[in-house]
Design a protein around this motif. Structure first.
Motif, short mmCIF file in Angstrom:
data_model
loop_
_atom_site.label_atom_id
_atom_site.label_comp_id
_atom_site.label_asym_id
_atom_site.label_seq_id
_atom_site.Cartn_x
_atom_site.Cartn_y
_atom_site.Cartn_z
N UNK A 43 2.46 -2.94 -0.36
CA UNK A 43 2.10 -3.89 -1.41
C UNK A 43 1.64 -3.17 -2.67
N UNK A 44 0.95 -2.05 -2.50
CA UNK A 44 0.50 -1.27 -3.65
C UNK A 44 1.68 -0.71 -4.43
N UNK A 45 2.69 -0.20 -3.74
CA UNK A 45 3.85 0.36 -4.42
C UNK A 45 4.69 -0.71 -5.10
N UNK A 46 4.74 -1.91 -4.53
CA UNK A 46 5.50 -2.99 -5.17
C UNK A 46 4.76 -3.57 -6.37
N UNK A 47 3.44 -3.47 -6.39
CA UNK A 47 2.68 -4.12 -7.45
C UNK A 47 2.38 -3.20 -8.64
#
Length: 102
Positions: free
Chosen positions: A16-20
């Motif tokens: 989720x961190x990499x997508x956001x």
């Protein structure tokens, strides 16, 4: 069960961190780890907090019960007898038999 769910949540947070985040910001934070996992913990994603609490509540509500199994009960009894025995137990020659020697 708890360890696997914590690993899952850690991977989910990183994903989720990499997508956001932006790609420019990710390039600034990169560090060569030579293929090993990072030792840093993932940042907390506030959108995932309700899912995490529900998942941990689900795991904590699991109840285990004793399942009766006669084979395992007999095996436990045999192990207890062998451990408490004062005589030597020796294997037979070329068979699976064992003998007690007083």
């Amino acid at each position: 069960l708890i360890n696997k769910s914590e690993d899952f949540m850690r991977r989910l947070r990183w994903r989720a961190h990499f997508y956001s985040t932006d790609e420019n910001q990710l390039e600034e934070d990169t560090k060569e780890t030579f293929g090993f996992r990072t030792s840093r913990s993932p940042p907390v994603i506030k959108e995932l907090l309700p899912f995490e609490t529900d998942m941990y509540n689900l795991i904590s509500s699991i109840k285990f019960r004793h399942q009766a199994n006669t084979f395992l009960d007999n095996l436990d009894e045999d192990v207890r007898k062998i451990k408490s025995s004062v005589s030597a137990i020796v294997p037979a020659d070329k068979t699976n038999n064992f003998y007690k020697i007083p």
